[in-house]
Scaffold this motif. Structure first.
Motif, PDB file in Angstrom:
ATOM      1  N   SER A 104       3.891 -16.102   1.764  1.00 43.50           N
ATOM      2  CA  SER A 104       2.938 -16.143   0.604  1.00 43.50           C
ATOM      3  C   SER A 104       3.780 -15.409  -0.636  1.00 43.50           C
ATOM      4  CB  SER A 104       1.673 -15.730   0.717  1.00 43.50           C
ATOM      5  OG  SER A 104       1.597 -14.485   1.031  1.00 43.50           O
ATOM      6  N   ASN A 105       3.212 -15.531  -1.757  1.00 40.39           N
ATOM      7  CA  ASN A 105       3.668 -14.814  -2.892  1.00 40.39           C
ATOM      8  C   ASN A 105       2.657 -13.533  -3.143  1.00 40.39           C
ATOM      9  OD1 ASN A 105       1.781 -16.584  -3.832  1.00 40.39           O
ATOM     10  ND2 ASN A 105       2.623 -16.520  -5.749  1.00 40.39           N
ATOM     11  N   VAL A 106       2.023 -13.030  -2.149  1.00 40.04           N
ATOM     12  CA  VAL A 106       1.318 -12.138  -2.262  1.00 40.04           C
ATOM     13  C   VAL A 106       1.756 -10.777  -1.831  1.00 40.04           C
ATOM     14  CG1 VAL A 106      -1.346 -11.320  -1.727  1.00 40.04           C
ATOM     15  CG2 VAL A 106      -0.775 -13.754  -2.627  1.00 40.04           C
ATOM     16  N   LEU A 107       1.455  -9.626  -2.568  1.00 40.85           N
ATOM     17  CA  LEU A 107       1.857  -8.270  -2.002  1.00 40.85           C
ATOM     18  C   LEU A 107       0.642  -7.633  -1.381  1.00 40.85           C
ATOM     19  CD1 LEU A 107       4.255  -6.877  -4.755  1.00 40.85           C
ATOM     20  CD2 LEU A 107       4.840  -7.369  -2.279  1.00 40.85           C
ATOM     21  N   LEU A 108       0.654  -6.947  -0.611  1.00 45.28           N
ATOM     22  CA  LEU A 108      -0.482  -5.946   0.132  1.00 45.28           C
ATOM     23  C   LEU A 108      -0.194  -4.409  -0.164  1.00 45.28           C
ATOM     24  CD1 LEU A 108      -0.970  -8.007   3.501  1.00 45.28           C
ATOM     25  CD2 LEU A 108      -2.110  -8.190   1.355  1.00 45.28           C
ATOM     26  N   ILE A 109      -0.877  -3.903  -0.708  1.00 45.20           N
ATOM     27  CA  ILE A 109      -0.786  -2.394  -1.140  1.00 45.20           C
ATOM     28  C   ILE A 109      -1.687  -1.922  -0.414  1.00 45.20           C
ATOM     29  CG2 ILE A 109      -0.868  -0.826  -3.008  1.00 45.20           C
ATOM     30  CD1 ILE A 109      -0.155  -2.809  -4.930  1.00 45.20           C
ATOM     31  N   VAL A 110      -1.194  -1.210   0.673  1.00 45.75           N
ATOM     32  CA  VAL A 110      -2.336  -0.470   1.676  1.00 45.75           C
ATOM     33  C   VAL A 110      -2.199   1.054   1.586  1.00 45.75           C
ATOM     34  CG1 VAL A 110      -2.806  -0.476   4.307  1.00 45.75           C
ATOM     35  CG2 VAL A 110      -1.787  -2.355   3.376  1.00 45.75           C
ATOM     36  N   GLY A 111      -3.502   1.460   1.369  1.00 43.62           N
ATOM     37  CA  GLY A 111      -3.590   2.869   1.228  1.00 43.62           C
ATOM     38  C   GLY A 111      -4.345   3.354   2.634  1.00 43.62           C
ATOM     39  N   LYS A 112      -3.782   4.496   3.097  1.00 45.13           N
ATOM     40  CA  LYS A 112      -4.095   5.214   4.314  1.00 45.13           C
ATOM     41  C   LYS A 112      -4.862   6.618   4.048  1.00 45.13           C
ATOM     42  CE  LYS A 112      -0.457   2.676   6.552  1.00 45.13           C
ATOM     43  NZ  LYS A 112       0.786   2.800   7.248  1.00 45.13           N
ATOM     44  N   SER A 113      -5.799   6.954   4.658  1.00 42.77           N
ATOM     45  CA  SER A 113      -6.316   8.209   4.755  1.00 42.77           C
ATOM     46  C   SER A 113      -7.296   8.413   5.645  1.00 42.77           C
ATOM     47  CB  SER A 113      -7.072   8.624   3.267  1.00 42.77           C
ATOM     48  OG  SER A 113      -7.645   9.546   3.034  1.00 42.77           O
ATOM     49  N   SER A 114      -7.840   9.690   5.854  1.00 44.55           N
ATOM     50  CA  SER A 114      -8.512  10.018   6.901  1.00 44.55           C
ATOM     51  C   SER A 114     -10.453   9.844   6.559  1.00 44.55           C
ATOM     52  CB  SER A 114      -8.495  11.720   7.203  1.00 44.55           C
ATOM     53  OG  SER A 114      -8.580  12.388   6.177  1.00 44.55           O
ATOM     54  N   LYS A 115     -10.100   9.478   5.269  1.00 42.34           N
ATOM     55  CA  LYS A 115     -11.399   9.211   4.422  1.00 42.34           C
ATOM     56  C   LYS A 115     -11.430   7.697   3.981  1.00 42.34           C
ATOM     57  CE  LYS A 115     -12.255  13.866   2.766  1.00 42.34           C
ATOM     58  NZ  LYS A 115     -12.528  14.886   1.963  1.00 42.34           N
ATOM     59  N   ALA A 116     -12.391   7.008   4.053  1.00 42.82           N
ATOM     60  CA  ALA A 116     -12.464   5.435   3.676  1.00 42.82           C
ATOM     61  C   ALA A 116     -12.270   5.488   2.163  1.00 42.82           C
ATOM     62  CB  ALA A 116     -13.571   4.979   4.299  1.00 42.82           C
ATOM     63  N   ASP A 117     -13.143   6.145   1.485  1.00 43.07           N
ATOM     64  CA  ASP A 117     -12.968   5.959   0.079  1.00 43.07           C
ATOM     65  C   ASP A 117     -11.676   6.463  -0.723  1.00 43.07           C
ATOM     66  OD1 ASP A 117     -14.969   8.976  -0.953  1.00 43.07           O
ATOM     67  OD2 ASP A 117     -13.338   8.620   0.637  1.00 43.07           O
ATOM     68  N   ARG A 118     -11.019   7.276   0.014  1.00 52.35           N
ATOM     69  CA  ARG A 118      -9.764   7.900  -0.405  1.00 52.35           C
ATOM     70  C   ARG A 118      -8.796   6.914  -0.245  1.00 52.35           C
ATOM     71  NH1 ARG A 118      -7.888  12.599  -2.037  1.00 52.35           N
ATOM     72  NH2 ARG A 118      -9.882  12.692  -3.253  1.00 52.35           N
ATOM     73  N   ALA A 119      -8.881   6.123   0.938  1.00 53.85           N
ATOM     74  CA  ALA A 119      -7.711   4.912   1.266  1.00 53.85           C
ATOM     75  C   ALA A 119      -7.791   3.876   0.217  1.00 53.85           C
ATOM     76  CB  ALA A 119      -8.121   4.442   2.498  1.00 53.85           C
ATOM     77  N   ALA A 120      -9.266   3.777  -0.227  1.00 48.52           N
ATOM     78  CA  ALA A 120      -9.280   2.620  -1.224  1.00 48.52           C
ATOM     79  C   ALA A 120      -8.730   3.090  -2.688  1.00 48.52           C
ATOM     80  CB  ALA A 120     -10.789   2.120  -1.472  1.00 48.52           C
ATOM     81  N   GLN A 121      -9.041   4.493  -3.113  1.00 51.51           N
ATOM     82  CA  GLN A 121      -8.632   4.997  -4.346  1.00 51.51           C
ATOM     83  C   GLN A 121      -6.964   5.025  -4.406  1.00 51.51           C
ATOM     84  OE1 GLN A 121     -10.282   8.925  -4.353  1.00 51.51           O
ATOM     85  NE2 GLN A 121     -12.477   8.151  -4.770  1.00 51.51           N
ATOM     86  N   ILE A 122      -6.301   5.277  -3.265  1.00 52.08           N
ATOM     87  CA  ILE A 122      -4.621   5.124  -3.345  1.00 52.08           C
ATOM     88  C   ILE A 122      -4.307   3.716  -3.383  1.00 52.08           C
ATOM     89  CG2 ILE A 122      -2.831   5.621  -1.721  1.00 52.08           C
ATOM     90  CD1 ILE A 122      -4.334   7.929  -0.646  1.00 52.08           C
ATOM     91  N   ALA A 123      -4.812   2.832  -2.633  1.00 50.43           N
ATOM     92  CA  ALA A 123      -4.273   1.253  -2.899  1.00 50.43           C
ATOM     93  C   ALA A 123      -4.612   0.960  -4.297  1.00 50.43           C
ATOM     94  CB  ALA A 123      -5.033   0.512  -1.995  1.00 50.43           C
ATOM     95  N   ASN A 124      -6.027   1.268  -5.044  1.00 52.23           N
ATOM     96  CA  ASN A 124      -6.264   0.450  -6.306  1.00 52.23           C
ATOM     97  C   ASN A 124      -5.338   1.394  -7.407  1.00 52.23           C
ATOM     98  OD1 ASN A 124      -8.206  -1.160  -5.260  1.00 52.23           O
ATOM     99  ND2 ASN A 124      -9.756   0.425  -5.209  1.00 52.23           N
ATOM    100  N   GLY A 125      -5.106   2.631  -6.947  1.00 51.94           N
ATOM    101  CA  GLY A 125      -4.414   3.615  -7.970  1.00 51.94           C
ATOM    102  C   GLY A 125      -2.986   3.048  -8.137  1.00 51.94           C
ATOM    103  N   VAL A 126      -2.212   2.793  -6.920  1.00 47.41           N
ATOM    104  CA  VAL A 126      -0.940   2.316  -6.972  1.00 47.41           C
ATOM    105  C   VAL A 126      -1.050   0.758  -7.700  1.00 47.41           C
ATOM    106  CG1 VAL A 126       0.968   1.424  -5.404  1.00 47.41           C
ATOM    107  CG2 VAL A 126      -0.277   3.711  -5.117  1.00 47.41           C
ATOM    108  N   GLN A 127      -1.990   0.118  -7.370  1.00 51.36           N
ATOM    109  CA  GLN A 127      -1.771  -1.253  -7.860  1.00 51.36           C
ATOM    110  C   GLN A 127      -1.971  -1.218  -9.708  1.00 51.36           C
ATOM    111  OE1 GLN A 127      -5.848  -3.597  -8.267  1.00 51.36           O
ATOM    112  NE2 GLN A 127      -4.713  -5.130  -7.023  1.00 51.36           N
ATOM    113  N   GLN A 128      -3.145  -0.248 -10.263  1.00 44.75           N
ATOM    114  CA  GLN A 128      -3.255  -0.116 -11.575  1.00 44.75           C
ATOM    115  C   GLN A 128      -1.749   0.452 -12.064  1.00 44.75           C
ATOM    116  OE1 GLN A 128      -6.846   2.052 -11.745  1.00 44.75           O
ATOM    117  NE2 GLN A 128      -7.948   0.349 -10.675  1.00 44.75           N
ATOM    118  N   GLU A 129      -1.421   1.483 -11.672  1.00 49.54           N
ATOM    119  CA  GLU A 129      -0.362   2.087 -12.096  1.00 49.54           C
ATOM    120  C   GLU A 129       0.974   1.388 -12.091  1.00 49.54           C
ATOM    121  OE1 GLU A 129      -2.018   5.474 -13.812  1.00 49.54           O
ATOM    122  OE2 GLU A 129       0.005   4.863 -13.808  1.00 49.54           O
ATOM    123  N   GLY A 130       1.233   0.568 -10.793  1.00 46.46           N
ATOM    124  CA  GLY A 130       2.285  -0.188 -10.769  1.00 46.46           C
ATOM    125  C   GLY A 130       2.659  -1.410 -12.002  1.00 46.46           C
ATOM    126  N   ILE A 131       1.304  -2.049 -12.021  1.00 42.07           N
ATOM    127  CA  ILE A 131       1.230  -3.151 -12.948  1.00 42.07           C
ATOM    128  C   ILE A 131       1.467  -2.440 -14.476  1.00 42.07           C
ATOM    129  CG2 ILE A 131      -0.064  -4.949 -14.173  1.00 42.07           C
ATOM    130  CD1 ILE A 131      -1.130  -5.498 -11.268  1.00 42.07           C
TER     131      ILE A 131
END
Length: 369
Positions: A104-131
């Motif tokens: 597909s033409n979809v990129l997956l940006i995966v955030g990893k952490s020992s905390k669930a909310d921090r993993a989501a913050q990393i993925a969303n932050g990289v998505q926003q900053e990259g664009i």
């Protein structure tokens, strides 16, 4: 002697199985959250963006997707996210994985952490900053090309000026946010269904090697030379019978161990197949868990069914759906309006949209379709 080795082997397997169970439920959890970005390469024959560094279609689609993935893993992007979250740059880079979704033409940006909310913050932050970084670079290049074209009086330059002025202030046309990451409810690692069978199977193999190796080594040693001139006596015959009985018992035990290993291998194969099935279901649930259940539609005002043939979506239908039902999702209505505006450029004269957009339309507008 053999019985003692057998007891040691059983104890070893039991100890490894117990340790794997303890590790599976006591080891530190690792959570993974995924944000998605759609890549729209510019057609190879489109010269609107000539002189501007944008993603373009190529015969090797994998190379285009790999280049797009690199936009989200640059030092500037990682450093900006680390500063925003109060983390070190190295920790953010170690907690990030950007790769294309196969086929597909979809990129997956995966955030990893020992905390669930921090993993989501990393993925969303990289998505926003990259664009944001690519949009800033795109707008800077558009401004430079416009400045150069405005000094040229020819008609072709004036036509390009109009085209480029239309995209001033807009995001990079080749990158678009498809979905943001949500904090996962379950840890991605450790997985007891993988760790426990794998460790137990390995312990079985080591135990079998421990049981079989000493007898095989003893069998390979050369037998001592005997003086058979006087002929075998009663004691020699008894010894030969004992050796023959021991060899028979050894062969029976080897056969039993081999049968047990084969049964264990079959069980491991079934467990692996089950794990793959669970992983596929987990991916499907991850893709659908943010989509709210459709509300029952009024009997007096039924909504038209979604098109059943490729390329049957019309821009007017999407505008109507956003206008009538977008208010039910205030957090996404701006995204839908922008998406309709973006799709209008690709609509035919009768309002129909290319079939290549069907997947994105159904994925993006799912809550109101």
């Amino acid at each position: 002697m053999i019985r003692g080795r057998l007891l040691v082997g059983v104890a070893f397997v039991a100890a490894v199985a117990s340790a794997s169970v303890a590790y599976s439920y006591a080891a530190p959890k690792r959570y993974e959250a995924t944000a998605r970005v759609v890549v729209h390469p510019i057609p190879a024959g489109d010269d609107t963006y000539a002189g501007i560094d944008v993603l373009r279609e190529a015969a090797d689609e994998a190379r285009v997707m790999k280049t797009a993935a690199q936009y989200f893993d640059t030092p500037d992007v990682v450093g900006a996210v680390a500063t925003r979250l109060g983390l070190s740059t190295s920790s953010v880079r170690d907690s990030l994985d950007v790769h294309p979704l196969g086929g597909s033409n979809v990129l997956l940006i995966v955030g990893k952490s020992s905390k669930a909310d921090r993993a989501a913050q990393i993925a969303n932050g990289v998505q926003q900053e990259g664009i944001s970084h690519e949009t800033a670079s795109f707008q800077a290049q558009v401004g430079a090309v416009l400045a150069r074209l405005r000094s040229s009086p020819n008609l072709a330059a004036q036509r390009r000026i109009l085209d480029l002025e239309a995209v001033q202030g807009r995001p990079d046309p080749t990158l678009e946010s498809l979905s943001t990451a949500a904090a996962p409810s379950r840890a991605a690692w450790p997985k007891p269904s993988v760790v426990i069978p794998s460790a137990t199977l390995a312990a079985f193999g080591l135990a079998a090697l421990f049981l079989l190796l000493p007898p095989l080594l003893a069998k390979s040693r050369p037998a001592p030379s005997l003086d058979l001139t006087p002929g075998p006596g009663p004691q020699d015959e008894q010894r030969e019978r004992d050796l023959a009985g021991a060899a028979k018992r050894f062969d029976e035990r080897v056969a039993a161990v081999t049968a047990r290993e084969q049964a264990t291998a079959r069980q491991a194969a079934r467990l692996a197949a089950r794990e793959r099935e669970l992983a596929e279901r987990e991916v499907a649930l991850e893709q659908r868990k943010h989509a709210p259940p459709p509300k029952p539609e009024p009997v007096t005002q039924p909504e038209p069914a979604a098109p059943t043939r490729p390329g049957a979506w019309r821009i007017e239908d999407l505008e109507r759906l956003v206008g009538e039902r977008g208010g039910e999702h205030p957090d996404r209505i701006d995204e839908w309006r922008y998406f309709v505006h973006f799709l209008r450029e690709h609509a035919a004269l009768d309002g129909t949209l290319p079939a290549s957009f069907d997947y994105l339309i159904e994925e993006t507008f799912a809550p109101i379709l």
